[in-house]
Motif scaffolding. Structure first.
Motif, PDB file in Angstrom:
ATOM      1  N   GLY A 270       0.825  -1.202   0.000  1.00 34.57           N
ATOM      2  CA  GLY A 270       0.000   0.000   0.000  1.00 34.57           C
ATOM      3  C   GLY A 270       0.854   1.245   0.000  1.00 34.57           C
ATOM      4  N   GLY A 271       0.184   2.377  -0.042  1.00 33.38           N
ATOM      5  CA  GLY A 271       0.900   3.646   0.028  1.00 33.38           C
ATOM      6  C   GLY A 271       1.286   4.166  -1.341  1.00 33.38           C
ATOM      7  N   ARG A 272       1.888   5.333  -1.306  1.00 30.86           N
ATOM      8  CA  ARG A 272       2.329   5.979  -2.546  1.00 30.86           C
ATOM      9  C   ARG A 272       3.553   5.288  -3.115  1.00 30.86           C
ATOM     10  NH1 ARG A 272       3.469  11.849  -0.873  1.00 30.86           N
ATOM     11  NH2 ARG A 272       3.300  11.052   1.211  1.00 30.86           N
ATOM     12  N   PRO A 273       3.719   5.349  -4.424  1.00 26.49           N
ATOM     13  CA  PRO A 273       4.959   4.810  -5.006  1.00 26.49           C
ATOM     14  C   PRO A 273       6.145   5.669  -4.575  1.00 26.49           C
ATOM     15  CG  PRO A 273       3.514   5.733  -6.720  1.00 26.49           C
ATOM     16  CD  PRO A 273       2.791   5.854  -5.411  1.00 26.49           C
ATOM     17  N   SER A 274       7.286   5.043  -4.497  1.00 24.10           N
ATOM     18  CA  SER A 274       8.497   5.750  -4.083  1.00 24.10           C
ATOM     19  C   SER A 274       8.880   6.812  -5.114  1.00 24.10           C
ATOM     20  CB  SER A 274       9.647   4.757  -3.926  1.00 24.10           C
ATOM     21  OG  SER A 274      10.845   5.433  -3.614  1.00 24.10           O
ATOM     22  N   THR A 275       9.378   7.914  -4.611  1.00 29.21           N
ATOM     23  CA  THR A 275       9.886   8.973  -5.491  1.00 29.21           C
ATOM     24  C   THR A 275      11.403   8.869  -5.637  1.00 29.21           C
ATOM     25  OG1 THR A 275      10.012  10.491  -3.613  1.00 29.21           O
ATOM     26  CG2 THR A 275       8.008  10.579  -4.958  1.00 29.21           C
ATOM     27  N   TYR A 276      11.973   7.764  -5.158  1.00 25.41           N
ATOM     28  CA  TYR A 276      13.421   7.575  -5.247  1.00 25.41           C
ATOM     29  C   TYR A 276      13.874   7.623  -6.704  1.00 25.41           C
ATOM     30  CZ  TYR A 276      18.020   5.468  -5.262  1.00 25.41           C
ATOM     31  OH  TYR A 276      19.359   5.239  -5.469  1.00 25.41           O
ATOM     32  N   ASP A 277      14.982   8.308  -6.917  1.00 19.57           N
ATOM     33  CA  ASP A 277      15.596   8.398  -8.237  1.00 19.57           C
ATOM     34  C   ASP A 277      17.091   8.163  -8.048  1.00 19.57           C
ATOM     35  OD1 ASP A 277      16.839   9.261 -10.626  1.00 19.57           O
ATOM     36  OD2 ASP A 277      15.334  10.811 -10.950  1.00 19.57           O
ATOM     37  N   PRO A 278      17.684   7.229  -8.798  1.00 21.27           N
ATOM     38  CA  PRO A 278      19.121   6.974  -8.648  1.00 21.27           C
ATOM     39  C   PRO A 278      19.987   8.230  -8.816  1.00 21.27           C
ATOM     40  CG  PRO A 278      18.115   5.265  -9.988  1.00 21.27           C
ATOM     41  CD  PRO A 278      17.060   6.313  -9.767  1.00 21.27           C
ATOM     42  N   GLU A 279      19.455   9.256  -9.493  1.00 21.19           N
ATOM     43  CA  GLU A 279      20.214  10.498  -9.641  1.00 21.19           C
ATOM     44  C   GLU A 279      20.394  11.229  -8.314  1.00 21.19           C
ATOM     45  OE1 GLU A 279      18.710  12.944 -12.802  1.00 21.19           O
ATOM     46  OE2 GLU A 279      18.893  11.310 -14.267  1.00 21.19           O
ATOM     47  N   PHE A 280      19.598  10.852  -7.298  1.00 21.39           N
ATOM     48  CA  PHE A 280      19.757  11.445  -5.973  1.00 21.39           C
ATOM     49  C   PHE A 280      21.129  11.104  -5.384  1.00 21.39           C
ATOM     50  CE2 PHE A 280      14.893  11.451  -5.315  1.00 21.39           C
ATOM     51  CZ  PHE A 280      14.790  12.724  -5.829  1.00 21.39           C
TER      52      PHE A 280
ATOM     53  N   ALA B 213      19.712  16.307   6.829  1.00 26.35           N
ATOM     54  CA  ALA B 213      18.430  17.011   6.734  1.00 26.35           C
ATOM     55  C   ALA B 213      18.402  17.886   5.478  1.00 26.35           C
ATOM     56  CB  ALA B 213      18.186  17.845   7.983  1.00 26.35           C
ATOM     57  N   GLU B 214      19.519  18.553   5.168  1.00 27.74           N
ATOM     58  CA  GLU B 214      19.591  19.363   3.955  1.00 27.74           C
ATOM     59  C   GLU B 214      19.511  18.488   2.706  1.00 27.74           C
ATOM     60  OE1 GLU B 214      22.370  23.109   4.452  1.00 27.74           O
ATOM     61  OE2 GLU B 214      23.270  21.361   5.452  1.00 27.74           O
ATOM     62  N   MET B 215      20.125  17.313   2.772  1.00 25.76           N
ATOM     63  CA  MET B 215      20.070  16.386   1.645  1.00 25.76           C
ATOM     64  C   MET B 215      18.631  15.938   1.403  1.00 25.76           C
ATOM     65  SD  MET B 215      23.437  14.115   2.505  1.00 25.76           S
ATOM     66  CE  MET B 215      24.941  14.936   3.019  1.00 25.76           C
ATOM     67  N   ALA B 216      17.931  15.604   2.480  1.00 23.88           N
ATOM     68  CA  ALA B 216      16.535  15.190   2.362  1.00 23.88           C
ATOM     69  C   ALA B 216      15.702  16.322   1.759  1.00 23.88           C
ATOM     70  CB  ALA B 216      15.988  14.779   3.729  1.00 23.88           C
ATOM     71  N   HIS B 217      15.926  17.530   2.234  1.00 18.39           N
ATOM     72  CA  HIS B 217      15.199  18.692   1.720  1.00 18.39           C
ATOM     73  C   HIS B 217      15.433  18.856   0.216  1.00 18.39           C
ATOM     74  CE1 HIS B 217      13.404  22.675   1.600  1.00 18.39           C
ATOM     75  NE2 HIS B 217      14.499  23.103   0.989  1.00 18.39           N
ATOM     76  N   ALA B 218      16.672  18.715  -0.211  1.00 20.58           N
ATOM     77  CA  ALA B 218      17.004  18.865  -1.622  1.00 20.58           C
ATOM     78  C   ALA B 218      16.348  17.776  -2.481  1.00 20.58           C
ATOM     79  CB  ALA B 218      18.523  18.840  -1.818  1.00 20.58           C
ATOM     80  N   CYS B 219      16.131  16.601  -1.876  1.00 22.80           N
ATOM     81  CA  CYS B 219      15.460  15.506  -2.583  1.00 22.80           C
ATOM     82  C   CYS B 219      13.940  15.632  -2.502  1.00 22.80           C
ATOM     83  CB  CYS B 219      15.893  14.159  -2.002  1.00 22.80           C
ATOM     84  SG  CYS B 219      17.624  13.741  -2.291  1.00 22.80           S
ATOM     85  N   GLY B 220      13.463  16.592  -1.718  1.00 26.58           N
ATOM     86  CA  GLY B 220      12.031  16.816  -1.598  1.00 26.58           C
ATOM     87  C   GLY B 220      11.311  15.822  -0.717  1.00 26.58           C
ATOM     88  N   VAL B 221      12.046  15.262   0.255  1.00 22.99           N
ATOM     89  CA  VAL B 221      11.458  14.252   1.142  1.00 22.99           C
ATOM     90  C   VAL B 221      11.829  14.532   2.597  1.00 22.99           C
ATOM     91  CG1 VAL B 221      11.470  12.460  -0.641  1.00 22.99           C
ATOM     92  CG2 VAL B 221      13.439  12.685   0.887  1.00 22.99           C
ATOM     93  N   ALA B 222      11.174  13.818   3.496  1.00 24.50           N
ATOM     94  CA  ALA B 222      11.504  13.894   4.917  1.00 24.50           C
ATOM     95  C   ALA B 222      12.796  13.132   5.189  1.00 24.50           C
ATOM     96  CB  ALA B 222      10.373  13.297   5.751  1.00 24.50           C
ATOM     97  N   ARG B 223      13.429  13.478   6.269  1.00 19.15           N
ATOM     98  CA  ARG B 223      14.681  12.804   6.662  1.00 19.15           C
ATOM     99  C   ARG B 223      14.470  11.297   6.786  1.00 19.15           C
ATOM    100  NH1 ARG B 223      19.191  13.679  10.283  1.00 19.15           N
ATOM    101  NH2 ARG B 223      20.148  11.651  10.380  1.00 19.15           N
ATOM    102  N   MET B 224      13.324  10.872   7.320  1.00 18.84           N
ATOM    103  CA  MET B 224      13.043   9.445   7.484  1.00 18.84           C
ATOM    104  C   MET B 224      13.016   8.740   6.117  1.00 18.84           C
ATOM    105  SD  MET B 224       9.761   7.444   9.138  1.00 18.84           S
ATOM    106  CE  MET B 224       9.876   8.301  10.689  1.00 18.84           C
ATOM    107  N   THR B 225      12.481   9.424   5.118  1.00 15.00           N
ATOM    108  CA  THR B 225      12.447   8.837   3.773  1.00 15.00           C
ATOM    109  C   THR B 225      13.858   8.659   3.238  1.00 15.00           C
ATOM    110  OG1 THR B 225      10.285   9.831   3.359  1.00 15.00           O
ATOM    111  CG2 THR B 225      11.556   9.140   1.426  1.00 15.00           C
ATOM    112  N   LEU B 226      14.712   9.627   3.475  1.00 13.13           N
ATOM    113  CA  LEU B 226      16.108   9.518   3.056  1.00 13.13           C
ATOM    114  C   LEU B 226      16.741   8.269   3.676  1.00 13.13           C
ATOM    115  CD1 LEU B 226      18.156  11.590   1.500  1.00 13.13           C
ATOM    116  CD2 LEU B 226      19.114  11.813   3.777  1.00 13.13           C
ATOM    117  N   ASP B 227      16.507   8.073   4.979  1.00 13.58           N
ATOM    118  CA  ASP B 227      17.044   6.901   5.672  1.00 13.58           C
ATOM    119  C   ASP B 227      16.427   5.606   5.133  1.00 13.58           C
ATOM    120  OD1 ASP B 227      18.687   8.506   7.237  1.00 13.58           O
ATOM    121  OD2 ASP B 227      17.239   8.631   8.872  1.00 13.58           O
ATOM    122  N   ASN B 228      15.119   5.637   4.822  1.00 13.95           N
ATOM    123  CA  ASN B 228      14.472   4.450   4.251  1.00 13.95           C
ATOM    124  C   ASN B 228      15.070   4.102   2.897  1.00 13.95           C
ATOM    125  OD1 ASN B 228      12.768   4.175   6.460  1.00 13.95           O
ATOM    126  ND2 ASN B 228      11.055   5.220   5.469  1.00 13.95           N
ATOM    127  N   TRP B 229      15.295   5.117   2.068  1.00 12.60           N
ATOM    128  CA  TRP B 229      15.919   4.866   0.770  1.00 12.60           C
ATOM    129  C   TRP B 229      17.298   4.247   0.941  1.00 12.60           C
ATOM    130  CZ3 TRP B 229      14.959  10.222  -1.943  1.00 12.60           C
ATOM    131  CH2 TRP B 229      13.622  10.302  -2.339  1.00 12.60           C
TER     132      TRP B 229
END
Length: 118
Positions: free
Chosen positions: A3-13, A28-44
């Motif tokens: 369930g849930g939204r599809p990931s917005t992960y892009d290898p270019e990140f 936190a700045e990296m997550a912001h630049a990727c347009g996601v929350a810090r937790m999403t960055l860690d999940n990726w």
């Protein structure tokens, strides 16, 4: 079916976070630049080994940037440098290398302690 939204992960990140690390950016700045929350960055990072490698490199590059800037400032190349603020920042941003004391877990049984006394 997941369930849930599809990931917005892009290898270019990967390249994006490495470049931000070169500028001293935080996760936190990296997550912001990727347009996601810090937790999403860690999940990726947990889901994509190449992204984990990129974030690991980026954090190392960031620490190198901060240490280089601090070294230059220590020798007068940065007007208005506040050493206390710098040290506070480094201890909190990079605790593994900058904390004054290291925490250790030590387990000792009563039997071991009694043997030492004998």
């Amino acid at each position: 079916m997941a369930g849930g939204r599809p990931s917005t992960y892009d290898p270019e990140f990967c390249e994006l976070v490495i470049n931000l690390g070169r500028e001293g950016a935080s996760k936190a700045e990296m997550a912001h630049a990727c347009g996601v929350a810090r937790m999403t960055l860690d999940n990726w990072a947990n889901e994509h080994p190449e992204f984990l490698d990129a974030v690991t490199e980026a954090v190392q590059l960031s620490q190198g940037w901060w240490e280089s800037e601090g070294r230059k400032a220590t020798f007068g190349k940065t007007p208005g440098f506040n050493a206390t603020a710098f040290i506070f920042n480094m201890k909190n941003r990079f605790p593994a290398d900058w904390r004054d004391k290291k925490e250790m877990d030590v387990n000792i049984s009563h039997e071991d302690a009694l043997e030492e006394l004998e």
